[in-house]
Design a protein around this motif. Structure first.
Motif, PDB file in Angstrom:
ATOM      1  N   LYS A 142       3.351 -13.405   0.104  1.00 56.11           N
ATOM      2  CA  LYS A 142       3.629 -11.996  -0.139  1.00 56.11           C
ATOM      3  C   LYS A 142       2.793 -11.511  -1.312  1.00 56.11           C
ATOM      4  CE  LYS A 142       8.367 -12.398   1.561  1.00 56.11           C
ATOM      5  NZ  LYS A 142       9.815 -12.244   1.265  1.00 56.11           N
ATOM      6  N   LYS A 143       2.539 -10.235  -1.359  1.00 58.48           N
ATOM      7  CA  LYS A 143       1.693  -9.673  -2.405  1.00 58.48           C
ATOM      8  C   LYS A 143       2.373  -9.754  -3.769  1.00 58.48           C
ATOM      9  CE  LYS A 143       3.309  -4.899  -1.830  1.00 58.48           C
ATOM     10  NZ  LYS A 143       2.911  -3.513  -1.571  1.00 58.48           N
ATOM     11  N   ASN A 144       1.552  -9.648  -4.802  1.00 55.87           N
ATOM     12  CA  ASN A 144       2.022  -9.545  -6.181  1.00 55.87           C
ATOM     13  C   ASN A 144       2.757 -10.788  -6.680  1.00 55.87           C
ATOM     14  OD1 ASN A 144       1.025  -7.000  -5.977  1.00 55.87           O
ATOM     15  ND2 ASN A 144       2.962  -5.931  -6.216  1.00 55.87           N
ATOM     16  N   LYS A 145       2.506 -11.942  -6.096  1.00 59.31           N
ATOM     17  CA  LYS A 145       3.186 -13.151  -6.535  1.00 59.31           C
ATOM     18  C   LYS A 145       2.230 -14.011  -7.359  1.00 59.31           C
ATOM     19  CE  LYS A 145       6.847 -11.928  -4.324  1.00 59.31           C
ATOM     20  NZ  LYS A 145       8.051 -11.460  -5.026  1.00 59.31           N
ATOM     21  N   ASN A 146       2.636 -14.344  -8.580  1.00 59.12           N
ATOM     22  CA  ASN A 146       1.790 -15.078  -9.517  1.00 59.12           C
ATOM     23  C   ASN A 146       2.246 -16.523  -9.623  1.00 59.12           C
ATOM     24  OD1 ASN A 146       0.444 -12.646 -10.113  1.00 59.12           O
ATOM     25  ND2 ASN A 146       1.931 -12.149 -11.713  1.00 59.12           N
ATOM     26  N   LEU A 147       1.454 -17.441  -9.106  1.00 60.22           N
ATOM     27  CA  LEU A 147       1.834 -18.851  -9.102  1.00 60.22           C
ATOM     28  C   LEU A 147       1.766 -19.464 -10.493  1.00 60.22           C
ATOM     29  CD1 LEU A 147       2.527 -21.529  -7.719  1.00 60.22           C
ATOM     30  CD2 LEU A 147       0.085 -21.810  -7.215  1.00 60.22           C
ATOM     31  N   ILE A 148       0.646 -19.303 -11.183  1.00 64.53           N
ATOM     32  CA  ILE A 148       0.446 -20.000 -12.454  1.00 64.53           C
ATOM     33  C   ILE A 148       1.495 -19.619 -13.499  1.00 64.53           C
ATOM     34  CG2 ILE A 148      -1.149 -20.240 -14.412  1.00 64.53           C
ATOM     35  CD1 ILE A 148      -3.430 -20.251 -12.336  1.00 64.53           C
ATOM     36  N   PRO A 149       1.760 -18.321 -13.761  1.00 66.21           N
ATOM     37  CA  PRO A 149       2.817 -17.991 -14.723  1.00 66.21           C
ATOM     38  C   PRO A 149       4.183 -18.531 -14.326  1.00 66.21           C
ATOM     39  CG  PRO A 149       1.429 -16.073 -14.330  1.00 66.21           C
ATOM     40  CD  PRO A 149       1.041 -17.103 -13.309  1.00 66.21           C
ATOM     41  N   ALA A 150       4.473 -18.579 -13.013  1.00 66.23           N
ATOM     42  CA  ALA A 150       5.764 -19.107 -12.565  1.00 66.23           C
ATOM     43  C   ALA A 150       5.887 -20.588 -12.882  1.00 66.23           C
ATOM     44  CB  ALA A 150       5.940 -18.862 -11.065  1.00 66.23           C
ATOM     45  N   VAL A 151       4.814 -21.353 -12.638  1.00 64.12           N
ATOM     46  CA  VAL A 151       4.844 -22.795 -12.923  1.00 64.12           C
ATOM     47  C   VAL A 151       4.906 -23.038 -14.428  1.00 64.12           C
ATOM     48  CG1 VAL A 151       3.551 -24.957 -12.715  1.00 64.12           C
ATOM     49  CG2 VAL A 151       3.653 -23.372 -10.779  1.00 64.12           C
TER      50      VAL A 151
ATOM     51  N   MET B 231       5.904 -26.537  -0.844  1.00 69.81           N
ATOM     52  CA  MET B 231       5.660 -27.665  -1.740  1.00 69.81           C
ATOM     53  C   MET B 231       6.440 -27.434  -3.022  1.00 69.81           C
ATOM     54  SD  MET B 231       1.731 -26.989  -2.989  1.00 69.81           S
ATOM     55  CE  MET B 231       1.215 -25.366  -3.594  1.00 69.81           C
ATOM     56  N   LEU B 232       6.849 -28.507  -3.642  1.00 70.21           N
ATOM     57  CA  LEU B 232       7.631 -28.451  -4.869  1.00 70.21           C
ATOM     58  C   LEU B 232       6.722 -28.838  -6.026  1.00 70.21           C
ATOM     59  CD1 LEU B 232      10.606 -27.906  -5.656  1.00 70.21           C
ATOM     60  CD2 LEU B 232      10.992 -30.377  -5.508  1.00 70.21           C
ATOM     61  N   ILE B 233       6.613 -27.965  -7.028  1.00 73.39           N
ATOM     62  CA  ILE B 233       5.770 -28.231  -8.197  1.00 73.39           C
ATOM     63  C   ILE B 233       6.678 -28.418  -9.405  1.00 73.39           C
ATOM     64  CG2 ILE B 233       3.914 -27.383  -9.666  1.00 73.39           C
ATOM     65  CD1 ILE B 233       2.918 -25.726  -7.343  1.00 73.39           C
ATOM     66  N   LEU B 234       6.548 -29.555 -10.053  1.00 68.49           N
ATOM     67  CA  LEU B 234       7.394 -29.903 -11.191  1.00 68.49           C
ATOM     68  C   LEU B 234       6.577 -29.878 -12.476  1.00 68.49           C
ATOM     69  CD1 LEU B 234       9.276 -32.945  -9.599  1.00 68.49           C
ATOM     70  CD2 LEU B 234       9.852 -30.518  -9.486  1.00 68.49           C
ATOM     71  N   ASN B 235       7.091 -29.178 -13.468  1.00 63.62           N
ATOM     72  CA  ASN B 235       6.411 -29.051 -14.759  1.00 63.62           C
ATOM     73  C   ASN B 235       7.390 -29.437 -15.856  1.00 63.62           C
ATOM     74  OD1 ASN B 235       4.882 -28.422 -16.966  1.00 63.62           O
ATOM     75  ND2 ASN B 235       4.847 -26.215 -16.626  1.00 63.62           N
TER      76      ASN B 235
END
Length: 301
Positions: A36-45, A107-111
């Protein structure tokens, strides 16, 4: 792009798949559908310890971009194929930079090093070097606070490049319309958009009915005072008669005239403050930053 690629049933099936096949506590997982538009992966992680990401095929550099943003130690839990089935695989982002996404999947990203608190005032050293002379991060924090940002609140930022970047980072549901008149400043903003992995900034080169057409209507506008300020205010008020404004200026005469400018638009009693930041140097002297006036007001009251 199909914005309904992952419906509620798909999301639930992927949650169950990871629940059954990992020991990750999914109670506080952040669900992010970047199809979907306007979704920011890096800031979320960066801000969440676990993010369940849904993506479609075609993101060839997704892991490289995460690595480049300093997220190489994050762990990715995934499988092969587009369905939540089969064996689970796990690897670090740093080991996956040459891989892309070849199928729509979750996928699950763990930080483990995620910051779990809201952060205002990005260090200027973290922003792209370029033509923009950034305001002190402490002053930027005050400006963002005065903008009263909240989830899904669309924002217009005029000649406030770093403000646009932080507003976009704070909420991926928010659309930020960034107005930069200077082409070199637009280039610097593009560099920051790439650096922080932002998809919810729309960049335009001036404010009028044509450039704003088709864009989300802003709820709040932050602008650096200029000769075109009144024209900008008039245009924006025609779009939203209940607009909130935050004005930044280093010019005392502009600050002193804001009451009369506001009166032209039927606005009374703007709040006008001046703030100053001084920093201790290695020579034990104080370096005083420029002290701007910040003017806030809301129409329709």
């Amino acid at each position: 792009m199909d914005t309904n690629l992952f419906n509620n049933s798909h999301v639930i099936s992927w949650l169950k798949y990871f629940s059954d096949n990992t020991n990750v506590d999914l109670e506080h997982v952040k669900i992010l559908d970047i199809t979907k538009k306007n979704k920011n992966l890096i800031p979320a992680v960066e801000a969440h310890r676990s993010v369940l990401v849904f993506t479609e095929a075609g993101h060839e550099d997704i892991f490289y971009r995460m690595f480049n943003a300093g997220l190489g130690e994050c762990r990715v839990i995934y499988n092969d194929g587009s369905e939540p089935e089969g064996p689970v695989k796990e690897d670090k982002v740093a080991n996956m930079i040459d891989r892309g996404i070849n199928a729509s999947a979750g996928m699950l990203i763990l930080n483990d090093k995620a910051r779990t608190t809201l952060k205002f005032g990005i260090d200027n050293r973290d922003l792209a070097c370029g033509s923009v002379k950034y305001v002190a991060s402490e002053i930027r924090t005050v400006l963002l606070s005065k903008m009263h940002l909240s989830e899904g609140k669309n924002t217009c930022v005029i000649s406030g490049e770093s403000i646009a970047v932080e507003a976009a980072i704070q909420d991926g549901e928010r659309t930020v319309i960034a107005v930069e008149y200077n082409s070199r400043d637009r280039d610097t903003l593009e560099d920051n958009v790439s650096r922080f992995g932002l998809n919810n900034i729309k960049i335009i080169d001036h404010v009028d009915n044509d450039t704003m057409k088709g864009l989300p209507v802003p709820d709040v506008t932050m602008l650096v005072a200029s000769a075109s300020m009144e024209q900008e205010m008039k245009c924006l008020l025609e779009l939203n008669s209940n607009m909130e404004f935050v004005v930044y200026t280093l010019d005392f005469t502009v600050a002193a005239s804001m009451e009369s400018i506001c009166a032209k638009f039927g606005i009374r009693d703007p709040e006008i403050i001046q703030i100053s930041v001084s920093k201790l140097t290695s020579k034990h002297t104080f370096n005083t930053q420029p002290a701007p006036w910040i003017i806030t007001f809301k129409t329709g009251e």
